[in-house]
Structures are given as structure tokens and as C-alpha cells.
Design a protein around this motif. Structure first.
Motif, PDB file in Angstrom:
ATOM      1  N   LEU A   6      -1.910   7.866  -0.653  1.00 29.70           N
ATOM      2  CA  LEU A   6      -3.272   7.585  -1.109  1.00 29.70           C
ATOM      3  C   LEU A   6      -3.313   7.376  -2.622  1.00 29.70           C
ATOM      4  CD1 LEU A   6      -5.388  10.087   1.026  1.00 29.70           C
ATOM      5  CD2 LEU A   6      -5.388   7.605   1.193  1.00 29.70           C
ATOM      6  N   ALA A   7      -2.511   8.173  -3.355  1.00 28.40           N
ATOM      7  CA  ALA A   7      -2.461   8.002  -4.809  1.00 28.40           C
ATOM      8  C   ALA A   7      -1.940   6.614  -5.165  1.00 28.40           C
ATOM      9  CB  ALA A   7      -1.591   9.077  -5.437  1.00 28.40           C
ATOM     10  N   TYR A   8      -0.937   6.148  -4.426  1.00 28.34           N
ATOM     11  CA  TYR A   8      -0.396   4.812  -4.666  1.00 28.34           C
ATOM     12  C   TYR A   8      -1.451   3.739  -4.386  1.00 28.34           C
ATOM     13  CZ  TYR A   8       2.235   0.531  -3.804  1.00 28.34           C
ATOM     14  OH  TYR A   8       2.670  -0.765  -3.817  1.00 28.34           O
ATOM     15  N   GLN A   9      -2.159   3.858  -3.256  1.00 28.30           N
ATOM     16  CA  GLN A   9      -3.192   2.877  -2.939  1.00 28.30           C
ATOM     17  C   GLN A   9      -4.327   2.900  -3.952  1.00 28.30           C
ATOM     18  OE1 GLN A   9      -4.655   3.015   1.088  1.00 28.30           O
ATOM     19  NE2 GLN A   9      -2.650   3.434   1.940  1.00 28.30           N
ATOM     20  N   SER A  10      -4.622   4.082  -4.505  1.00 29.44           N
ATOM     21  CA  SER A  10      -5.738   4.185  -5.448  1.00 29.44           C
ATOM     22  C   SER A  10      -5.525   3.335  -6.686  1.00 29.44           C
ATOM     23  CB  SER A  10      -5.957   5.649  -5.839  1.00 29.44           C
ATOM     24  OG  SER A  10      -4.879   6.129  -6.630  1.00 29.44           O
ATOM     25  N   PHE A  11      -4.278   3.077  -7.052  1.00 25.46           N
ATOM     26  CA  PHE A  11      -4.024   2.221  -8.213  1.00 25.46           C
ATOM     27  C   PHE A  11      -4.536   0.805  -7.983  1.00 25.46           C
ATOM     28  CE2 PHE A  11      -0.812   5.510  -9.019  1.00 25.46           C
ATOM     29  CZ  PHE A  11      -1.104   5.792 -10.339  1.00 25.46           C
ATOM     30  N   GLY A  12      -4.578   0.387  -6.740  1.00 24.54           N
ATOM     31  CA  GLY A  12      -5.049  -0.962  -6.458  1.00 24.54           C
ATOM     32  C   GLY A  12      -6.536  -1.069  -6.247  1.00 24.54           C
ATOM     33  N   VAL A  13      -7.239   0.081  -6.242  1.00 26.10           N
ATOM     34  CA  VAL A  13      -8.662   0.047  -5.926  1.00 26.10           C
ATOM     35  C   VAL A  13      -9.512   0.728  -6.984  1.00 26.10           C
ATOM     36  CG1 VAL A  13     -10.399   0.748  -4.221  1.00 26.10           C
ATOM     37  CG2 VAL A  13      -8.161  -0.030  -3.446  1.00 26.10           C
TER      38      VAL A  13
ATOM     39  N   GLY B  11     -10.064  -5.914   3.561  1.00 23.15           N
ATOM     40  CA  GLY B  11     -10.264  -4.477   3.541  1.00 23.15           C
ATOM     41  C   GLY B  11      -9.544  -3.788   2.412  1.00 23.15           C
ATOM     42  N   THR B  12     -10.007  -2.571   2.083  1.00 23.10           N
ATOM     43  CA  THR B  12      -9.442  -1.792   0.981  1.00 23.10           C
ATOM     44  C   THR B  12      -7.993  -1.439   1.233  1.00 23.10           C
ATOM     45  OG1 THR B  12     -11.627  -0.863   0.615  1.00 23.10           O
ATOM     46  CG2 THR B  12      -9.801   0.256  -0.438  1.00 23.10           C
ATOM     47  N   HIS B  13      -7.629  -1.166   2.487  1.00 23.07           N
ATOM     48  CA  HIS B  13      -6.265  -0.740   2.801  1.00 23.07           C
ATOM     49  C   HIS B  13      -5.257  -1.817   2.403  1.00 23.07           C
ATOM     50  CE1 HIS B  13      -2.988   1.171   5.007  1.00 23.07           C
ATOM     51  NE2 HIS B  13      -2.773   0.029   5.619  1.00 23.07           N
ATOM     52  N   ARG B  14      -5.509  -3.048   2.860  1.00 22.06           N
ATOM     53  CA  ARG B  14      -4.575  -4.133   2.550  1.00 22.06           C
ATOM     54  C   ARG B  14      -4.666  -4.542   1.076  1.00 22.06           C
ATOM     55  NH1 ARG B  14      -6.717  -5.250   7.596  1.00 22.06           N
ATOM     56  NH2 ARG B  14      -5.211  -5.354   9.290  1.00 22.06           N
ATOM     57  N   VAL B  15      -5.903  -4.590   0.556  1.00 18.93           N
ATOM     58  CA  VAL B  15      -6.074  -4.956  -0.848  1.00 18.93           C
ATOM     59  C   VAL B  15      -5.404  -3.937  -1.758  1.00 18.93           C
ATOM     60  CG1 VAL B  15      -7.791  -5.264  -2.667  1.00 18.93           C
ATOM     61  CG2 VAL B  15      -8.170  -6.278  -0.429  1.00 18.93           C
ATOM     62  N   GLY B  16      -5.506  -2.636  -1.394  1.00 16.22           N
ATOM     63  CA  GLY B  16      -4.877  -1.597  -2.198  1.00 16.22           C
ATOM     64  C   GLY B  16      -3.375  -1.752  -2.253  1.00 16.22           C
ATOM     65  N   PHE B  17      -2.741  -2.009  -1.122  1.00 15.99           N
ATOM     66  CA  PHE B  17      -1.297  -2.208  -1.116  1.00 15.99           C
ATOM     67  C   PHE B  17      -0.903  -3.461  -1.884  1.00 15.99           C
ATOM     68  CE2 PHE B  17      -0.792   0.895   2.338  1.00 15.99           C
ATOM     69  CZ  PHE B  17       0.403   1.483   1.945  1.00 15.99           C
ATOM     70  N   LEU B  18      -1.745  -4.495  -1.819  1.00 18.26           N
ATOM     71  CA  LEU B  18      -1.437  -5.734  -2.523  1.00 18.26           C
ATOM     72  C   LEU B  18      -1.591  -5.583  -4.029  1.00 18.26           C
ATOM     73  CD1 LEU B  18      -0.882  -8.825  -2.484  1.00 18.26           C
ATOM     74  CD2 LEU B  18      -3.350  -9.143  -2.202  1.00 18.26           C
ATOM     75  N   PHE B  19      -2.648  -4.858  -4.459  1.00 14.58           N
ATOM     76  CA  PHE B  19      -2.983  -4.770  -5.873  1.00 14.58           C
ATOM     77  C   PHE B  19      -2.287  -3.632  -6.607  1.00 14.58           C
ATOM     78  CE2 PHE B  19      -7.399  -6.982  -5.450  1.00 14.58           C
ATOM     79  CZ  PHE B  19      -6.727  -8.180  -5.246  1.00 14.58           C
ATOM     80  N   ALA B  20      -1.866  -2.583  -5.904  1.00 13.47           N
ATOM     81  CA  ALA B  20      -1.284  -1.413  -6.574  1.00 13.47           C
ATOM     82  C   ALA B  20      -0.067  -1.763  -7.424  1.00 13.47           C
ATOM     83  CB  ALA B  20      -0.944  -0.342  -5.550  1.00 13.47           C
TER      84      ALA B  20
END
Length: 777
Positions: free
Chosen positions: A34-41, A221-230
Motif C-alpha cells: 500500500l505504501a508503494y501504491q500511495s506514491f502513485g496516488v 482505477g486507483t489500483h492500476r493507476v497507482g502501480f503505473l504512476f508509483a
């Protein structure tokens, strides 16, 4: 008390924080993910600020002199602003005021409403209890009790509190327009450093293209966008942190002295009014702090705290210090200091990463806007719109198509209309600081009422952070004529729309409550018009939790027939993020068993979506079947107990009748108990905000639960229909002109252009019966 879906007197609503694996390693792995995904969101808005903070700070009358007092003063202000507001206020303190894992303005409001009668939103004081109300009672401080009682006694104060919450919400929505615009336009302006002859129109066109791509990606969605942007944001943080260290040691290591607050005092003593005016640019360094709290529902408190304190905060401090070190030796580069401070060898990679990072920065506030609008809609403060849940695991990850495209249109309009990042920055800063100040004021009530701390601690929090934010606010208000008017205009329009929708919805529900029909009157009316029962099961949707809704009585009066099995369904949104499936349905009987009339109250949290209507229908019917089976079992147990008591010549306690119970809201007027002769069992559903729920036991009714179950299943095979009101709400002729405009014009316009209730509920058109009525409120 026989409550379907758990059979316990107390209704316990479960927490909605993310479920991690049971093992310690599983918990750590989930938190790190979750911490990793948060960087993208979450952090993008904060992290892109170094591109434009110094430029906007020195865009006014503030100028650099031979000494470094101005540079060190601005750097000290930036450092302490980052330390006190994003780190201390939000990461350490405000994140602790989550509402079962949810953050944002409405999360704070719902916390207060569940601990008091301060709320005005729909279903705040319903007959269902939240987990917070079921905690062990504790003695409240006298100061907290006095504040709560004072606000509860004055209706006008509760209205002001709701308007204040809606104002903060509207500012967040306005912030969603300026963050993408400011970030993207500032990043692409770096092209003019290498190509001075490049016309401004080309940078604006390029910025518009990036904005269109950004909003087009939201439906993933946030899940995919987070992994893409992190990875992009992590690369950006690495770049600005590393370049910051390089600039510090190459140009001026003395800037480390600016960590001392002495330089803030020295800055204001020498800059005077110009220094105060520059606060409108310095406030841009803390943009995105409120988005961290609003995006909490997408992640967890621990993941956000780890990401910010370990990575984001150190890299931002190094970036600002490095840029200040460069400026101390290159005062002529004030308006492009960030890109001029880049070494030539890394200019193009950093420019590309910066452009991509602006997309990430925009994602934070877009996700926060989706979350807060979803909360507003669920609690009756926003028109019905389509909400798409993009994750089956994290319920807070959503996408709202209509809002997404409106935000894109407004962003493009601001980009093309303003073009200048200075004017956009003036508008941006005002929107940001107003939201923060609203959160600070609400935290005073949370600390005293929810956390039950002393007023002194709450005052220290409010005065400490509020005084800082008021200083920034005063500087931003001075720039209202220079672009600051736009967020005020957008927020005012949003506030009026939200408050009018809430007012119209409240008046509609009050009309239904006042004009509901009691059971005896309904049955008497039915016998006089020759009522016919047709095969099948009918679901009647209404907001009334008891009594016959006026829409149904209107239908039967004009068309005297309804289904052999009738279930009145009331959907309620509670001020908790999520209701556990076991506690979702509350089933009871209306009248005698021979009538085959049931009532079901279905409860949702304000963060939940209502998906898969067919599955919902199956669940509801199964709950009714379980209800009947339990009544049959209770009847059998009562007969056995009566037999043994006669054999043993023991005087038994009066057993409960074998009939199912009728759900009645004891605080409503007139209650259905007044329409029939019955004995009643009343249970306090308690706490300070709960209502009493009463179950009526009609006398003289008979019938077998097994036969009723068989009949129910047979009628379902005959067909299922759904009845819902298609109401037109109009102000009464004697109403004031303001009320007529609000209800007839504004509310009517919003109602006509929002989603139909049947579409919102997913009801198939082939089985839908819409009953038209006009409500004069």
C-alpha cells in the motif's frame, strides 16, 4: 427482539480498514504494498511543488538583495511549513481522526454525528447503531459535554456546521480543477528554457494534451493507476533529492542555517509587507496535504506515514534547499530557478520525469475529489451520479465518469483562459488554504467530542495551526482580484448545488414521513375499493422506515391491486464507511401474517456501492425466508415449553406469540402501533443518537411459517415487480420567493439531470412500476 441478519439486539457495524493477512509478514507485506501504491496516488501534488514555489513566491514585489536574508527566510518558511502542516498536523495528528479507515471532511463530520445529535444529514439518527455508539459508556469531560449540548440545542448552529462542512467539501472539488492545471502547465514551461523562441501557445497546447490523457486514464482505477504512476514519482523524488544535495554542496552549503526559525523573524523584519504578500506563493509548498487525508480510504494510516516520513519529506526538504542554494548565486534566474538549477547533462531526463510527475501530482487530488463526492452523494448532499468501484478488494477505490469529464473540461478552460502560472497559483493557493482551515476548525470538535480531550488541548491545536493558516489565507485573499476569485466562484456554485440538493431531499422525505398511511387506514381503504391481490412478489422502494408510503397508497387508490406478497424496502445510508453483510438487513412483518406484508430496512455505509441487483434481490428474499423459519421455530419452542409447564404444574412466563414481528420506529409520528391493537416490546437502540426500535406482535394472528415460506417461493416463481416513486417536488404556493427558486428551479434542474432512482438501484425496466406524484413542500 428478532432482527434478521444476526439476531442480536445490538447492531454492530464492522470497521472498514483493509484486511491484511493474519501473519506478521503478511501484514508487513500488505502495508509495504500500500505504501508503494500511495506514491502513485497520494503524494504527487506535494512532490511537484518545487517546480513553481520559488517562482510564485518572488513573482510579486519581493526581490533579492546582495545578502541572503530573503532566500534564507523563504527557505525557512518553506521548511517549517512542510514540517508543521503536512508532517505534524496531517501525518501525525489528523490521520488519527479517521472514520473506520476513511478520511476527508465528511469523515470528520460523521465522527461527530455518531457521538452527538449535531448532524443534519439523512439517516444520521436512525434506528441502527454504529460500532462507536456501542462502545462501553464512559464519563465525558464537562467541557466536552457542554460544547456538545450547546450545539445540539441550537438548530442554527447545526445548520452552520453542515454548511461549513459543505464549504470545505466544495473547496476540495475546486482544488481538483487547479492542481492538474498548475502542475502540468508549470512542468511543460520548462521547454522554453531550451527553446526561448517557442511560442506560449505550443506549451498550452502540450499541457492540454497531457490533461486529456490524464483524465482518460482514470477509468482504469486507483489500483492500476497507482502501480503505473508509483515508479514515476519515486524516480522524481530521487531526482530532486539528488540534485538538491548536488546544488547544496556546489553553490552554497550555508543554506542549512535556514532550518533555524530565526531566519523567519529576520525575513519579516526586513521584507515587511512584501514578505507577508509572498506567503501566497509559499503556501503552494503544502498543497496536497489535505489530499493525503482525503485519500486515506484508498490506503492505510501506517502506509501513508511510512511513505511520507521516510521518502517524501526528506526529498522535498533537500530539493528546496538545493534550489535556494542555486538562487543565492544566480539571482537573475528567479522566474525559472528550478530548471536553471539542473545540470545540463540531466536536464532532458528530469524534464521528462517532471512532466510525467505532474500527471502523478494531479492524480492525488482527482482521487480525493472522487472520494469526497461519493461520500456527499451517499449522505444526500450531492445529486445521484454513477459511481464505478474499480477494486473488489479496497472499497474506497472508485471512478466517477461525470465528475471526471467535468473536471477535465474545467481544467482545459482554466489552462487556455489563464495561461499564466502566476494567476493560476493565486487561485490555487486560496483553494488549498481554505480547505486546510476548515479541517482545523472541525478538528477542534473532534478532539473535544470524539476523542474526549480537554478544551485546552483542542484550543492549542486550533490556535496553533489556525493562526498559521490564517496568515496564509490573508495573503491569498489579497490576490482575489488577480485570479483568486475563480476558486471562490467555483466553490460557491458547488456549495449552492450541494446545499440545495440536501434541502430538497430533506423536504421530500419530511413530506413522505408526514403523509404516510397507517396500516388500519390502508386496510380499511382497501376493503372499500375492492382490492385485488395478483400473483407474484412486489418490492416497494421508499425512504420511509415505517408506515405505508404515500406513493403506494396513491397507486392502490387509482389501481386497486397489488401482489400477494409485498415487501416494503427502505434503503438507508449510515454515517459509517461500511456495514458488514451480516448486519445489512433488518426484516419485520407489517400487520397480520394473512396479509403477507413485510418490511425490510437495508443499511449501507457511505462508502459502499450497490452492485448486482439480482444478487441483492436473492439476498433480501432469503432474509425473509430465514425470518419466517425463525418464527416457525420460535412457535414450536413456545408450544413445547407450554406443554412441559402444564405437565409440571408450573406457572410459565407469558411466551412470545408465534408471529413475526413488525418493525416500527417509535420516534416517528404517527407510529403504526396506534393503528392496531397489539402488545409491544420496546428496545432502546441507544446511545446519545440512537432511536428506539419497537417490534409489534399482533394478537390473534395465526399461520405456519413453513407454509408462508412455501407461498413466498411459489409467488416468486410467478414474477417479481419493483415499485418506486417518480416524484415531482414543488414549493407550496404560500412559500417565499427564495424557497420557490431553490426548490422549483435549482432542485428541479438538478433532479431532472441526475440519474433516475431506478437506474441508481439497478432495477430492470421490464419489471419496473413508476408511480408519479407531486409533493407540495
Amino acid at each position: 427482539m428478532d432482527v434478521e441478519g444476526g439476531g442480536r439486539p445490538a447492531v454492530q457495524l464492522q470497521s472498514t480498514t483493509k484486511r491484511a493477512a493474519s501473519s506478521p509478514w503478511g501484514l508487513q507485506k500488505a502495508t509495504l504494498l500500500l505504501a508503494y501504491q500511495s506514491f502513485g496516488v497520494v503524494y504527487g501534488d506535494l512532490c511537484i511543488s518545487p517546480v513553481y514555489v520559488y517562482k510564485n513566491t518572488f513573482s510579486g514585489k519581493l526581490r533579492l538583495h546582495e545578502e541572503d536574508e530573503e532566500i534564507l527566510g523563504v527557505l525557512s518558511l518553506v521548511f517549517w511549513s512542510l514540517t508543521l502542516i503536512p508532517l505534524l498536523k496531517y501525518i501525525i495528528l489528523v490521520l488519527g481522526a479517521d472514520d473506520d479507515g476513511e478520511g476527508g471532511t465528511f469523515a470528520l463530520y460523521s465522527l461527530m454525528c455518531r457521538r452527538s445529535r449535531m448532524g443534519l444529514l439523512n439517516n444520521i439518527n436512525n434506528g441502527c447503531l454504529s460500532a462507536y455508539n456501542q462502545k462501553e459508556p464512559r464519563e465525558e469531560l464537562k467541557s466536552s459535554l457542554a460544547i456538545k449540548s450547546f450545539i445540539e440545542k441550537h438548530y442554527s448552529l447545526r445548520v452552520v456546521l453542515l454548511i461549513f462542512v459543505l464549504m470545505g467539501t466544495s473547496m476540495v472539488i475546486g482544488d481538483g480543477v487547479f492542481t492538474p492545471t498548475m502542475s502540468v502547465l508549470s512542468a511543460v514551461s520548462g521547454l522554453r528554457i531550451k527553446f526561448p523562441e517557442l511560442h506560449e501557445n505550443y506549451t498550452v497546447l502540450f499541457a492540454c494534451f497531457i490533461l486529456v490523457v490524464l483524465f482518460a486514464l482514470q477509468h482504469y482505477g486507483t489500483h492500476r493507476v497507482g502501480f503505473l504512476f508509483a515508479p514515476i514519482l519515486l524516480a522524481w523524488l530521487g531526482c530532486i533529492g539528488g540534485i538538491g544535495i548536488y546544488n547544496i554542496f556546489k553553490w552554497n552549503p550555508i543554506v542549512i542555517r535556514a532550518l533555524s526559525p530565526y531566519y523567519i523573524y529576520n525575513f519579516f523584519s526586513k521584507a515587511g509587507k512584501d514578505g507577508w504578500s509572498s506567503l501566497g506563493g509559499i503556501v503552494l509548498c503544502i498543497t496536497g496535504a489535505e489530499a493525503m487525508f482525503a485519500d486515506l480510504g484508498h490506503f492505510s494510516k501506517l502506509s501513508l506515514r511510512l511513505g511520507f516520513t521516510i521518502v517524501v519529506y526528506p526529498c522535498l526538504v533537500l530539493a528546496y534547499m538545493g534550489e535556494a542554494a542555486y538562487l543565492s548565486k544566480h539571482r537573475e534566474d528567479l522566474q525559472s530557478s528550478f530548471y536553471k538549477a539542473l545540470p545540463d547533462r540531466v536536464f532532458w531526463p528530469v524534464l521528462i520525469i517532471a512532466t510525467l510527475a505532474t500527471v502523478v501530482g494531479s492524480q492525488a487530488i482527482i482521487s480525493a475529489t472522487f472520494s469526497i463526492i461519493s461520500q456527499s452523494r451517499a449522505l444526500g448532499c450531492f445529486p445521484r451520479i454513477k459511481i464505478v468501484h474499480t477494486s473488489s478488494h479496497v472499497h474506497g477505490q472508485i471512478y466517477i465518469p461525470e465528475v471526471n469529464w467535468v473536471l477535465m473540461f474545467l481544467c482545459l478552460a482554466v489552462t487556455v483562459g489563464f495561461r499564466d502560472t502566476e494567476m493560476i497559483g493565486n487561485a490555487y493557493g486560496l483553494a488549498v488554504i481554505l480547505v486546510m482551515f476548515a479541517t482545523t476548525c472541525l478538528m477542534f470538535l473532534v478532539i473535544t467530542i470524539v476523542w474526549d480531550r480537554s478544551v485546552v488541548l483542542a484550543a492549542l491545536f486550533t490556535v496553533g495551526f489556525g493562526s498559521m493558516e490564517l496568515m496564509y489565507l490573508s495573503a491569498c485573499l489579497a490576490k482575489v482580484p488577480h485570479g483568486g476569485w475563480l476558486p471562490l466562484l467555483l466553490s460557491l456554485v458547488t456549495l449552492l448545488a450541494m446545499s440545495t440538493w440536501h434541502y430538497g431531499t430533506k423536504k421530500k422525505e419530511e413530506y413522505e414521513l408526514q403523509n404516510k398511511v397507517c396500516l388500519d387506514r390502508f386496510l380499511g381503504l382497501s376493503s372499500g375499493i375492492g382490492l385485488v391481490r395478483v400473483p407474484g412478489v412486489g418490492f416497494v422502494y421508499s425512504s420511509a422506515a415505517n408506515g405505508m408510503p404515500p406513493m403506494f397508497a396513491h397507486f392502490v387508490t387509482n389501481f386497486p391491486a397489488f401482489h400477494r406478497v409485498l415487501i416494503f424496502v427502505s434503503l438507508q445510508t449510515l454515517t459509517v464507511p461500511k456495514v458488514s453483510p451480516e448486519e445489512r438487513f433488518l426484516v419485520g412483518r407489517v400487520g397480520a401474517p394473512a396479509h403477507r406484508l413485510f418490511r425490510c430496512v437495508v443499511r449501507y455505509g457511505y462508502k459502499e456501492g450497490r452492485r448486482d441487483h439480482f444478487n441483492f434481490e436473492n439476498q433480501l428474499l432469503m432474509k425473509v425466508v430465514e425470518f419466517l423459519q425463525r418464527q416457525d421455530a420460535a412457535a414450536a419452542a413456545a408450544e413445547v415449553g407450554d406443554y412441559y409447564s402444564r405437565e409440571l404444574s408450573v406457572i410459565p412466563a407469558a411466551p412470545a406469540p408465534a408471529h413475526a414481528h413488525q418493525l416500527v420506529d417509535a420516534d416517528s409520528a404517527p407510529p403504526m402501533a396506534s393503528c392496531s391493537t397489539s402488545s409491544s416490546c420496546e428496545i432502546d437502540a441507544g446511545g446519545a443518537v440512537g432511536r428506539r426500535v419497537r417490534f409489534e406482535e399482533p394478537r390473534g394472528a395465526g399461520g405456519s411459517g413453513g407454509e408462508e415460506v412455501k407461498t413466498l417461493l411459489e409467488e416468486r416463481e410467478s414474477g417479481v415487480s419493483y415499485m418506486i416513486g417518480h416524484t415531482c417536488v414543488q414549493a407550496h404556493e404560500s412559500s417565499s420567493a427564495v424557497k420557490k427558486f431553490a426548490v422549483n428551479v435549482v432542485y428541479g434542474f438538478l433532479r431532472r439531470n441526475s440519474r433516475r432512482p431506478a437506474v441508481e438501484l439497478g432495477i430492470p425496466n421490464t419489471s419496473l412500476i413508476e408511480v408519479g406524484m407531486t409533493y407540495k413542500v
